[in-house]
Motif scaffolding. Structure first.
Motif, PDB file in Angstrom:
ATOM      1  N   SER A  34       0.924  -1.087   0.251  1.00  0.00           N
ATOM      2  CA  SER A  34      -0.035   0.018   0.046  1.00  0.00           C
ATOM      3  C   SER A  34       0.700   1.279   0.074  1.00  0.00           C
ATOM      4  CB  SER A  34      -0.980   0.180   1.288  1.00  0.00           C
ATOM      5  OG  SER A  34      -1.729  -1.150   1.319  1.00  0.00           O
ATOM      6  N   ASP A  35       0.079   2.358  -0.462  1.00  0.00           N
ATOM      7  CA  ASP A  35       0.995   3.563  -0.156  1.00  0.00           C
ATOM      8  C   ASP A  35       1.176   3.984   1.052  1.00  0.00           C
ATOM      9  OD1 ASP A  35       0.693   4.032  -3.004  1.00  0.00           O
ATOM     10  OD2 ASP A  35      -0.724   5.521  -2.860  1.00  0.00           O
ATOM     11  N   ILE A  36       2.501   4.589   1.263  1.00  0.00           N
ATOM     12  CA  ILE A  36       2.945   5.053   2.530  1.00  0.00           C
ATOM     13  C   ILE A  36       3.023   6.553   2.931  1.00  0.00           C
ATOM     14  CG2 ILE A  36       4.854   4.811   4.272  1.00  0.00           C
ATOM     15  CD1 ILE A  36       5.820   2.339   2.632  1.00  0.00           C
ATOM     16  N   ALA A  37       2.109   7.032   3.662  1.00  0.00           N
ATOM     17  CA  ALA A  37       1.816   8.327   3.838  1.00  0.00           C
ATOM     18  C   ALA A  37       3.121   8.688   4.840  1.00  0.00           C
ATOM     19  CB  ALA A  37       0.596   8.377   4.740  1.00  0.00           C
ATOM     20  N   LEU A  38       3.552   8.113   5.791  1.00  0.00           N
ATOM     21  CA  LEU A  38       4.765   8.233   6.548  1.00  0.00           C
ATOM     22  C   LEU A  38       5.489   7.259   6.847  1.00  0.00           C
ATOM     23  CD1 LEU A  38       6.457  10.156   8.581  1.00  0.00           C
ATOM     24  CD2 LEU A  38       4.799   8.980  10.435  1.00  0.00           C
ATOM     25  N   HIS A  39       6.632   7.381   6.422  1.00  0.00           N
ATOM     26  CA  HIS A  39       7.980   6.266   6.553  1.00  0.00           C
ATOM     27  C   HIS A  39       8.779   6.840   7.671  1.00  0.00           C
ATOM     28  CE1 HIS A  39      10.521   3.101   5.662  1.00  0.00           C
ATOM     29  NE2 HIS A  39      11.593   3.978   5.594  1.00  0.00           N
ATOM     30  N   PHE A  40       8.985   6.200   8.778  1.00  0.00           N
ATOM     31  CA  PHE A  40       9.726   6.634   9.983  1.00  0.00           C
ATOM     32  C   PHE A  40      10.875   5.731   9.983  1.00  0.00           C
ATOM     33  CE2 PHE A  40      10.999   6.963  14.326  1.00  0.00           C
ATOM     34  CZ  PHE A  40      11.332   8.158  14.747  1.00  0.00           C
TER      35      PHE A  40
END
Length: 318
Positions: A58-64
């Motif tokens: 899925s699309d990643i809105a936040l990758h930390f």
């Protein structure tokens, strides 16, 4: 008056890593994600992703993504349609090898505001509408004890004496004194989060963890605002024990909030009470406030929370 979670959402305790799970009801501005965990000595990297679907693709809105690679840094990014965006690299590391941490991801109108151990770390601006986020993924060299989704505003029937908001979003504080059963009791690794405010003119607050069957108080937290101290004690068999009074800080000051999410308030601190096998651990604003060694042998029988005194409570998260 209990914490109001997103529809169908329950706190996650000690999830197996790698973890992939839904955020039922999704995210929106004003919500927060609170995590407790620890970092191993041999860490290389780990990541936390806020996903726009319930699959790894899925699309990643936040990758930390904290990286311990000799040039310690934390990388922020997004991924849409399989393509990564430009990285935000913060060449500072808020985590320490071999140590526990508390982290809050707060959803603001500007982006995701990250706090680690009570300190502001970075705000990552939105690239993907936050309303699309519906799942969380955690993987890598990290151990997670608690995942809590906090600060939502779903419609509620009037019968619930819970944290309520009016239509303009103004908080309506719940009454004190407060008494409620703790679902499942204070088992080891259970964490309770309390958000509230000490009003001007306050004198004293009382937070008790009680065995309802015997009325024994396993942990009595008594901030005495005018004296500037926080007394801790227990009452077993009708007799009070020896008071603990020494503290390096006192977060319970007149006009101050104690809270998990700073989205709604001006002065932020965190109060969480965590039950271990040997002691209760209490944190405020991500800072360790005190430990209280169990005096009640059957501490797992603690099944009631009581709050009294000069305090306004917004929510309690079991």
């Amino acid at each position: 008056m209990a914490f109001v979670a997103p529809p169908g959402y329950q706190p996650i305790y000690s999830p197996r890593i790698p973890y992939l799970g839904p955020i039922c009801g999704g995210l929106r501005e004003g919500m927060s994600i609170y995590l407790q965990g620890s970092i191993p000595e041999d860490i290389t990297r780990f990541f936390i992703n806020l996903l726009c679907g319930e699959s790894e693709s899925s699309d990643i809105a936040l990758h930390f993504n904290p990286r311990f690679d000799g040039w310690d840094k934390v990388v922020f990014n997004t991924c849409q349609d399989g393509s990564w965006g430009s990285e935000d690299k913060i060449r500072s590391m808020p985590f320490c090898k071999g140590q526990a941490f508390e982290m809050v991801i707060m959803v603001t109108s500007q982006g995701y505001q990250i706090k680690v151990n009570g300190n502001d770390f970075h705000t990552f601006q939105h690239r993907i509408p936050v309303e699309r986020v519906c799942a969380m993924q955690i993987a890598g060299d990290v151990s997670i004890q608690t995942i809590n989704v906090i600060g939502v505003r779903p419609p509620l029937p009037e019968a619930f004496s819970l944290m309520l908001y009016n239509l303009s979003g103004q908080k309506l504080y719940s009454p004190v004194p407060y008494s409620n059963m703790i679902p499942g009791g204070m088992i080891p690794k259970r964490t309770i989060v309390i958000r509230g405010m000490v009003p001007y003119g306050a004198n004293s607050i009382c937070i008790n963890f009680v065995v309802s069957r015997t009325r024994d108080i396993a942990l009595h937290i008594n901030p005495r605002v005018r004296e500037g101290i926080v007394v801790r004690n227990s009452e077993i068999g009708g007799s009070w024990g020896q008071e603990d009074r020494e503290l390096s800080l006192n977060p319970f000051m007149e006009g101050q909030y104690f809270d998990v999410s700073s989205v709604f308030i001006h002065s932020v601190s965190l109060m969480s009470i965590r039950c271990g096998n040997q002691r209760f651990k209490v944190f405020v604003n991500g800072q360790h406030l005190f430990d209280f060694v169990h005096r009640l042998q059957s501490f797992t029988e603690v099944d009631m929370l009581e709050i009294q005194g000069d305090v306004q409570i917004s929510y309690i998260h079991f």
